[in-house]
Design an enzyme around this catalytic site. Structure first.
Site, mmCIF file in Angstrom:
data_model
loop_
_atom_site.group_PDB
_atom_site.id
_atom_site.type_symbol
_atom_site.label_atom_id
_atom_site.label_comp_id
_atom_site.label_asym_id
_atom_site.label_seq_id
_atom_site.Cartn_x
_atom_site.Cartn_y
_atom_site.Cartn_z
ATOM 1 N N HIS B 78 0.845 -1.203 0.000
ATOM 2 C CA HIS B 78 0.000 0.000 0.000
ATOM 3 C C HIS B 78 0.874 1.245 0.000
ATOM 4 O O HIS B 78 1.307 1.721 1.052
ATOM 5 C CB HIS B 78 -0.917 0.014 1.228
ATOM 6 C CG HIS B 78 -1.957 1.090 1.192
ATOM 7 N ND1 HIS B 78 -3.233 0.913 1.635
ATOM 8 C CD2 HIS B 78 -1.906 2.364 0.745
ATOM 9 C CE1 HIS B 78 -3.929 2.027 1.487
ATOM 10 N NE2 HIS B 78 -3.131 2.940 0.938
ATOM 11 N N HIS B 196 -10.936 0.717 1.643
ATOM 12 C CA HIS B 196 -10.628 1.873 2.511
ATOM 13 C C HIS B 196 -11.929 2.149 3.247
ATOM 14 O O HIS B 196 -12.885 2.660 2.670
ATOM 15 C CB HIS B 196 -10.203 3.056 1.633
ATOM 16 C CG HIS B 196 -10.163 4.383 2.344
ATOM 17 N ND1 HIS B 196 -9.006 5.077 2.555
ATOM 18 C CD2 HIS B 196 -11.150 5.150 2.888
ATOM 19 C CE1 HIS B 196 -9.271 6.219 3.194
ATOM 20 N NE2 HIS B 196 -10.565 6.296 3.402
ATOM 21 N N HIS B 249 -5.313 -0.549 6.185
ATOM 22 C CA HIS B 249 -5.037 0.379 7.292
ATOM 23 C C HIS B 249 -6.099 0.377 8.397
ATOM 24 O O HIS B 249 -6.732 1.390 8.672
ATOM 25 C CB HIS B 249 -4.730 1.792 6.805
ATOM 26 C CG HIS B 249 -5.650 2.410 5.787
ATOM 27 N ND1 HIS B 249 -7.010 2.437 5.930
ATOM 28 C CD2 HIS B 249 -5.384 3.053 4.623
ATOM 29 C CE1 HIS B 249 -7.545 3.064 4.894
ATOM 30 N NE2 HIS B 249 -6.573 3.446 4.085
ATOM 31 N N ASN B 295 -5.101 9.508 7.465
ATOM 32 C CA ASN B 295 -6.442 8.932 7.316
ATOM 33 C C ASN B 295 -6.322 7.434 7.039
ATOM 34 O O ASN B 295 -5.720 7.058 6.046
ATOM 35 C CB ASN B 295 -7.169 9.612 6.153
ATOM 36 C CG ASN B 295 -8.633 9.199 6.084
ATOM 37 O OD1 ASN B 295 -9.163 8.635 7.039
ATOM 38 N ND2 ASN B 295 -9.270 9.446 4.964
ATOM 39 N N ASP B 322 1.403 2.719 3.776
ATOM 40 C CA ASP B 322 0.475 3.757 3.297
ATOM 41 C C ASP B 322 1.256 5.039 2.990
ATOM 42 O O ASP B 322 0.811 6.154 3.297
ATOM 43 C CB ASP B 322 -0.657 4.018 4.291
ATOM 44 C CG ASP B 322 -1.803 4.835 3.666
ATOM 45 O OD1 ASP B 322 -1.736 5.123 2.450
ATOM 46 O OD2 ASP B 322 -2.755 5.168 4.398
ATOM 47 N N HIS B 326 3.336 14.274 0.333
ATOM 48 C CA HIS B 326 2.624 15.536 0.114
ATOM 49 C C HIS B 326 3.608 16.700 0.108
ATOM 50 O O HIS B 326 4.575 16.696 0.862
ATOM 51 C CB HIS B 326 1.581 15.773 1.210
ATOM 52 C CG HIS B 326 0.372 14.909 1.060
ATOM 53 N ND1 HIS B 326 -0.513 15.051 0.014
ATOM 54 C CD2 HIS B 326 -0.078 13.878 1.801
ATOM 55 C CE1 HIS B 326 -1.473 14.142 0.135
ATOM 56 N NE2 HIS B 326 -1.239 13.413 1.200
ATOM 57 N N PHE B 340 -4.236 14.690 4.177
ATOM 58 C CA PHE B 340 -3.948 13.548 5.056
ATOM 59 C C PHE B 340 -2.750 12.771 4.524
ATOM 60 O O PHE B 340 -2.606 12.598 3.315
ATOM 61 C CB PHE B 340 -5.140 12.590 5.067
ATOM 62 C CG PHE B 340 -6.355 13.092 5.798
ATOM 63 C CD1 PHE B 340 -6.437 12.989 7.181
ATOM 64 C CD2 PHE B 340 -7.429 13.633 5.106
ATOM 65 C CE1 PHE B 340 -7.568 13.418 7.857
ATOM 66 C CE2 PHE B 340 -8.565 14.067 5.780
ATOM 67 C CZ PHE B 340 -8.641 13.962 7.157
ATOM 68 N N GLY B 341 -1.926 12.242 5.413
ATOM 69 C CA GLY B 341 -0.935 11.256 4.995
ATOM 70 C C GLY B 341 0.455 11.481 5.526
ATOM 71 O O GLY B 341 0.862 12.609 5.808
#
Lengths: 318, 445
Positions: B78, B196, B249, B295, B322, B326, B340-341
């Site tokens: 992922h 998800h 996740h 998230n 995950d 960004h 998010f992330g």
């Protein structure tokens, strides 16, 4: 005499001694506002920026008057939240303001934590005038001064905060501040407007104003915003007024010594009835008056600098 | 520190040929969860595959693995590579390089690029761009066109082009009927649907986990129920359709329990978890650090413990990063607006080695969640050191100190939730298809 913190971002930045210092200082500044010439030279030559990125009349005006009564140069920068989001970042804006050699920045912003971020970006003291749903520490402090004046004490008082606790930065600051000062705080709202686990901040939670009204020394009423009602629960203002409004009927059941407070602006007939807002038990106008004094104290203690200078200035103030 | 290669494509292939003939990995602790092996021995690699012994003794390169772990090449099922569309945040190449440095020989990328992975041509584009990179890149195709949840993509064509699973990751498939159709159709290809799990109506506008920390920070919360409801729905739909459902996740104690019950019932349900959900909680958001805005959100200590328990008892089959790169300026926006992330390709191994291993969770079990687990979920022929297997091998120094700071990352983005932390353990050599691609912790070039 100075505060132990460099910025005022949240109530938890303050030690108990700081809170007492702020109360004493603000009380002494009240005199200034009652003089014919409402000015002391304390912050002459200092520049304070009111950086307001969310509509505000009361708080901005209160800070502006506070700064001016201390003889500071006060500059207002305002903007809609959208222009900042789409245009310049908070960081760039902060750096620009700092480069202009200002002595303090008072910030109001729609985003929780933005005052914290601003303080991280710039060196001069940052004063949080309300950040999102996070905190509004000067409001809580002026409320504390108001309560202290009215009751002569804080510890042991039963203070009930009624309204949209979820979206209220005033409620967050008040709960923490009043608990620190030894009051018993109860928040009252329908469950949809009570944020998760708020009791762990040290307050009681009640779903019924009727259950707690008689035992309250102070009823602190929060403004209800229409968009919250439709988004979160009530079909209309009348429904809210019936269930949670401080109506004159409910007010009649409160103790004779009970006082009512509201941070403004009020929705008369929604969260509070006219008869209550204008009653002898209302401290609402005192809150506004104390707002200027408390903000003078905050600016003075954070911007004023060395204790020696503060001592001299305070004599001038008195 | 050796100079990093500017571009993988620029590297002279001849330098690898010299090594690809035969590699002897000498004296390492060989952990191969697929066969249950954990012993000190030599591994022989000849012509891209793992062999029992060399055909002759010429041209042997030797890696001294004494004191090191020798494991199957790690698999991260992922990750988000931002190519095509946001090459400023990550490219397939930079992602593969970060993967290699993190010990991964296979990464599986999610379809939320621009254009999205919803046609055969995008699967082919990514696969082609991944050729010759220091990590294999496998592709997840989207479930719905535009991930709008309205109509199914050309799943068959994407499978033919090499897609290994389908997902609308980044968002849920909100329409239960469409999710049912996707699960049904996936049985034709025997590929998993990756869920998800997020009820968007409940999570709407949320920034972090709903609890004491969100209350005191004044940030809108995302309740655990937003995840649990969709996990429950998707398990029920998996039962209805008989399809392979993989829930990615997991973040809540409730969803661990739902997956545990589904497995007990014998449904084809698998699950994974990220290192950040296993190690961090909502407390990390204090100070409004947008790198910890992920998230699903970082939850509470009780959830973290439940995830760990699920990992230990086999409810959770795999660990995934995950990896979500960004741009710095976007993470610096107001926390409500920040994306998010967190990135994770180079922190998954150090963080899990440092924080998860203990009396209840062994090194071998950890390696299993990073090799055998994902290989089984995806049905790919990887994740083992048995003779005859393609030679994807990761060699790990569990003592190597890792300071997690921006300069560590080969990723184009530096948004790590673990910045500032120290860890111990990292990949020092990686062999991909018999080729040495990571040497002494640096990309081989």
């Amino acid at each position: 005499m100075a505060l132990s913190c460099h910025d005022l971002l949240a109530i938890e930045d303050l030690e108990k001694a700081d809170i007492l210092t702020l109360i004493d200082t603000a009380a002494s500044f009240k005199d200034v506002s009652n003089r014919q010439i409402k000015k002391v030279p304390t912050l002459r030559g200092r520049t304070i920026v009111n950086f307001f990125l969310e509509p505000s009349t009361r708080t901005r005006t209160s800070f502006e008057i506070a700064g001016k009564r201390l003889s500071a140069d006060v500059i207002n920068i305002s903007g809609s939240s959208s222009s900042l989001v789409k245009g310049e970042s908070l960081k760039d804006m902060a750096k620009t303001i700092e480069a202009m050699q200002v002595d303090a920045v008072v910030v109001r912003h729609w985003s929780s934590g933005s005052a914290f971020k601003l303080a991280h970006y710039i060196e001069p003291p940052v004063i949080n005038a309300g950040d999102g749903k996070h905190e509004h520490p000067t409001q809580a402090l002026l409320d504390l001064l108001t309560i202290k004046e009215s009751f002569g004490k804080i510890a042991g008082l039963k203070i009930t905060i009624v309204g949209d606790i979820s979206h209220s930065r005033v409620a967050r600051s008040l709960v923490v501040l009043l608990k620190t000062m030894g009051a018993t705080v109860t928040v009252v709202a329908p469950p949809m407007l009570i944020p998760a686990k708020i009791e762990k901040l040290g307050c009681n939670v009640s779903l019924s104003l009727d259950d707690v009204i008689e035992k309250s020394d102070i009823l602190y009423i929060l403004r209800i915003q229409k968009e919250r009602l439709t988004a979160d629960l009530f079909s209309n203002y009348a429904e809210y007024n019936r269930q949670y409004g401080l109506t004159k009927e409910r007010w009649a059941r409160a103790s004779k010594k009970c006082k009512v407070m509201h941070p403004g602006p009020m929705n008369r007939g929604v969260e509070i009835d006219d008869e209550v807002a204008d009653s002898l038990g209302s401290l609402i106008n005192t809150q506004v008056e104390n707002g200027v004094a408390m903000r003078m104290a905050v600016l003075y203690l954070l911007v004023g600098g060395a204790a020696q200078e503060l001592g001299g200035a305070r004599e001038g103030a008195l | 520190m050796a100079e990093r290669p500017k571009s993988w494509a620029e590297l002279g292939k001849g330098r690898f040929k010299r090594l690809t003939d035969k590699i002897l990995i000498k004296g390492g602790r060989v952990i191969d969860p697929a066969s249950g092996e954990d012993s000190v021995r030599d591994i022989y690699v000849e012509k891209h595959v793992i062999v029992e012994k060399f055909s002759n003794d010429k041209n042997i390169s030797v890696i001294d693995a004494k004191g090191l772990l020798v494991t199957p090449g790690l698999i991260d099922m992922h990750v988000h590579l931002r190519e095509p569309g946001r090459e400023d945040e990550e490219t397939i190449e930079s992602g593969a390089q970060a993967a290699c440095a993190g010990g991964f020989t296979t990464i599986v990328c999610m379809p939320n690029t621009d254009p999205r992975v919803e046609t055969r041509s995008v699967v082919e584009y990514i696969t082609k761009r991944a050729t010759g990179l220091p990590s294999k890149v496998k592709v997840v195709g989207a479930i719905s066109v535009g991930s709008t949840g309205e109509s199914l993509t050309e799943m068959g064509a994407m499978r033919d082009a090499g897609a290994v699973a389908f997902s609308d990751d980044g968002r849920p498939v909100e329409d239960s009927a469409l999710m049912r159709r996707a699960l049904e159709y996936s049985t034709v290809f025997d590929l998993p649907i990756i869920s998800h799990a997020e009820d968007m109506a409940l999570s709407d506008g949320g920034v972090m986990h709903e609890g004491l920390v969100s209350t005191s920070l004044g940030l809108k919360g995302i309740p655990a129920a937003a995840e649990d409801i969709i996990v429950a729905r998707d398990i029920i739909l998996s039962k209805l359709t008989g399809a392979k459902l993989h829930v990615t996740h997991l973040s809540t104690a409730g969803s661990v329990e739902l997956v545990r019950a589904a497995k007990k019932e014998g449904l084809k349900v698998t699950a994974d978890v990220t290192p950040h959900h296993l190690v961090l909680t909502a407390e990390s958001l204090k100070g409004y650090d947008a790198n910890c805005k992920v998230n699903p959100p970082l939850r509470e200590e009780a959830d973290r413990k439940a995830l760990m328990a699920g990992l230990i008892d086999g409810t959770i089959d795999a660990i995934v990063s995950d990896h979500a790169p960004h741009a710095a300026n976007e993470k610096e926006e107001e926390i409500e607006n920040a994306p998010f992330g967190t990135i994770g390709l180079q922190t998954t191994l150090p963080i899990t080695l440092t924080h998860l291993i203990g009396s209840k969770f062994s090194l071998s079990e950890l390696i299993g969640k990073l090799t055998k687990g994902p290989a089984q979920i995806l049905g790919i022929d990887e994740g083992t050191l048995q003779p005859g297997s393609e030679a994807d091998i990761t060699i790990i120094d569990t003592e190597a100190k890792v300071q997690i700071e921006p300069s560590l990352f080969l990723s184009k983005s530096k948004n790590s939730a673990f910045l500032g932390m120290k860890a111990s353990g990292r990949a020092v050599y990686v062999i991909l298809r018999g080729r040495l691609v990571l040497k002494e912790g640096e990309l081989a070039g």
